[in-house]
Scaffold this motif. Structure first.
Motif, mmCIF file in Angstrom:
data_model
loop_
_atom_site.group_PDB
_atom_site.id
_atom_site.type_symbol
_atom_site.label_atom_id
_atom_site.label_comp_id
_atom_site.label_asym_id
_atom_site.label_seq_id
_atom_site.Cartn_x
_atom_site.Cartn_y
_atom_site.Cartn_z
ATOM 1 N N GLY A 109 1.001 -1.518 0.211
ATOM 2 C CA GLY A 109 -0.068 -0.192 -0.225
ATOM 3 C C GLY A 109 1.111 1.430 0.280
ATOM 4 O O GLY A 109 0.628 2.185 -0.475
ATOM 5 N N LEU A 110 1.814 1.319 0.708
ATOM 6 C CA LEU A 110 2.917 2.859 1.010
ATOM 7 C C LEU A 110 3.399 2.322 -0.534
ATOM 8 O O LEU A 110 3.710 3.557 -0.689
ATOM 9 N N THR A 111 3.698 1.594 -1.220
ATOM 10 C CA THR A 111 5.184 1.576 -2.510
ATOM 11 C C THR A 111 3.116 2.343 -3.467
ATOM 12 O O THR A 111 3.981 3.129 -4.136
ATOM 13 N N ALA A 112 2.016 1.551 -3.386
ATOM 14 C CA ALA A 112 1.115 2.543 -4.221
ATOM 15 C C ALA A 112 1.738 4.058 -4.414
ATOM 16 O O ALA A 112 1.433 4.687 -4.898
ATOM 17 N N LEU A 113 1.179 4.515 -2.501
ATOM 18 C CA LEU A 113 1.171 5.641 -2.212
ATOM 19 C C LEU A 113 2.172 6.208 -2.483
ATOM 20 O O LEU A 113 2.306 7.201 -3.138
ATOM 21 N N GLY A 248 -3.723 8.136 -10.829
ATOM 22 C CA GLY A 248 -3.345 8.284 -9.649
ATOM 23 C C GLY A 248 -4.330 8.246 -8.182
ATOM 24 O O GLY A 248 -4.097 7.589 -7.559
ATOM 25 N N THR A 249 -5.074 8.691 -8.490
ATOM 26 C CA THR A 249 -6.256 8.952 -7.911
ATOM 27 C C THR A 249 -6.692 7.484 -7.451
ATOM 28 O O THR A 249 -6.594 6.939 -6.050
ATOM 29 N N LEU A 250 -7.187 6.350 -7.980
ATOM 30 C CA LEU A 250 -7.679 5.526 -7.946
ATOM 31 C C LEU A 250 -6.869 4.163 -7.078
ATOM 32 O O LEU A 250 -6.774 3.785 -5.868
ATOM 33 N N LEU A 251 -5.082 4.663 -7.842
ATOM 34 C CA LEU A 251 -3.965 4.228 -7.258
ATOM 35 C C LEU A 251 -3.862 3.919 -5.710
ATOM 36 O O LEU A 251 -3.300 3.218 -4.992
ATOM 37 N N ALA A 252 -4.143 5.755 -5.888
ATOM 38 C CA ALA A 252 -3.650 5.686 -4.044
ATOM 39 C C ALA A 252 -4.467 5.158 -3.054
ATOM 40 O O ALA A 252 -4.390 4.727 -2.224
ATOM 41 N N ILE A 253 -5.765 5.285 -3.765
ATOM 42 C CA ILE A 253 -7.040 4.675 -3.062
ATOM 43 C C ILE A 253 -7.046 3.556 -2.565
ATOM 44 O O ILE A 253 -7.115 2.823 -1.200
ATOM 45 N N ALA A 254 -6.263 2.747 -3.757
ATOM 46 C CA ALA A 254 -6.523 1.230 -3.286
ATOM 47 C C ALA A 254 -5.026 0.588 -2.202
ATOM 48 O O ALA A 254 -4.931 0.130 -2.186
ATOM 49 N N GLY A 255 -4.178 1.611 -3.101
ATOM 50 C CA GLY A 255 -2.878 1.734 -1.752
ATOM 51 C C GLY A 255 -3.133 1.766 -0.135
ATOM 52 O O GLY A 255 -2.711 1.393 0.360
ATOM 53 N N ALA A 256 -4.537 2.581 -0.080
ATOM 54 C CA ALA A 256 -4.558 2.905 0.791
ATOM 55 C C ALA A 256 -5.380 1.858 1.986
ATOM 56 O O ALA A 256 -5.478 1.493 2.926
#
Length: 305
Positions: A109-113, A248-256
């Motif tokens: 998750g951190l890597t995605a963020l 990027g927003t969707l990736l951030a949500i998935a990472g979170a």
């Protein structure tokens, strides 16, 4: 070869997380050996934890000089990833499969963020004087409410104090960013410095209270609330955001979501290690129970010789 500002911010944040993780384990062990906060303040181990927290905070402030708040603050979640095996080692038990899964999900998750927040630029904006006062007042009010609601409730006290500590630490980091970006000598800067120290010290004391309920759950909640509070301020007031638009927003949500799931796994209570003999407790001495001697029952009258 010149070092990228973002890479330097990440490196400083990693070392800061190591300091915070070690301090958390020391605080939890101190809380386990003392009855209250006053007793903890008299222990040398607690002051070592204070020094480790101070080192972590200093490295965190320097990292904020080279990276945006929305990048540096989420790296604080790594504190939990480091603290879990350290806590297992201190408690003399093995790190469970659930804990390893939690750490893996947290790292993913951190890597995605990081992929969508690491823009490569240094921060160029900070809170205004009015925004600092509004944020400080709102945070202090929310912290007071959390402490008031959880005081006296043993089942919720640890989580309540942890949430309050996370808010205090997150706001302290935000105010520290104000000082780190273009600091100037003025009465306003002095006031912000005082607020920063006050929130940082309050976060430390609230964390000590939270660790009285154990390490996993309170530390998990603290490490989630801390970056959420700081990043929310960064996104809403400082104009920070994510790269790559909607993707990027969707990736951030998935990472979170992945990081949140990892934190939940890490916060689950673990079985205790082998029981150790407490040399201070009196050892019960078995008392021999007298067995009755066999007796002869005489019936009738005796016979003459």
């Amino acid at each position: 070869m010149a070092t990228s500002p973002v890479l330097l911010a990440v490196a400083l944040s990693l070392v800061s997380a190591l300091c915070y993780a070690t301090a958390a384990v020391v605080q939890e062990r101190t809380a386990a050996d003392t009855a209250d906060l006053r007793g903890a303040l008299t222990r040398a181990s607690w002051w070592w934890a204070v020094l480790l927290n101070a080192a972590g905070a200093l490295l965190h402030v320097v990292a904020l000089r080279y990276g945006p708040l929305s990048l540096v603050q989420p790296l604080g979640v790594l504190t939990l990833v480091v603290a879990v095996p350290l806590g297992s080692l201190a408690a003399r038990r093995r790190t469970s499969g659930t804990q390893w899964s939690g750490m893996a999900l947290t790292l993913v998750g951190l890597t995605a963020l990081l992929t969508v927040t690491a823009s490569g630029g240094t921060p160029d904006s900070a809170l205004s004087g009015t925004e600092v006062l509004v944020v400080a007042l709102a945070a202090a009010t929310l912290i007071a409410v959390l402490v008031r609601l959880t005081t006296g409730r043993s089942s919720l006290a640890g989580l309540g104090f942890a949430a309050a500590s996370g808010i205090a630490s997150g706001v302290g980091s935000t105010l520290a960013q104000k000082l780190a970006v273009g600091p100037t000598l003025s009465w306003s800067a002095a006031g912000i410095a005082i607020l920063t120290v006050a929130f940082a010290a309050g976060g430390l004391l609230l964390a000590q209270k939270a660790y009285g309920s154990g390490l996993g759950g309170p530390l998990a909640l603290l490490t989630l609330v801390n970056p959420v509070a700081a990043s929310a301020i960064g996104v809403t007031l400082l104009g920070e955001g994510f790269q790559y638009g909607t993707t990027g927003t969707l990736l951030a949500i998935a990472g979170a979501v992945a990081a949140g799931r990892g934190v939940v796994l890490l916060s689950r209570p673990q079985p205790e290690g082998p029981a150790r003999l407490d040399v201070r407790a009196p050892v019960p001495v078995p008392v021999p129970v007298p067995h009755p001697l066999p007796t002869r029952m005489l019936t009738g009258t005796s016979r003459a010789a």
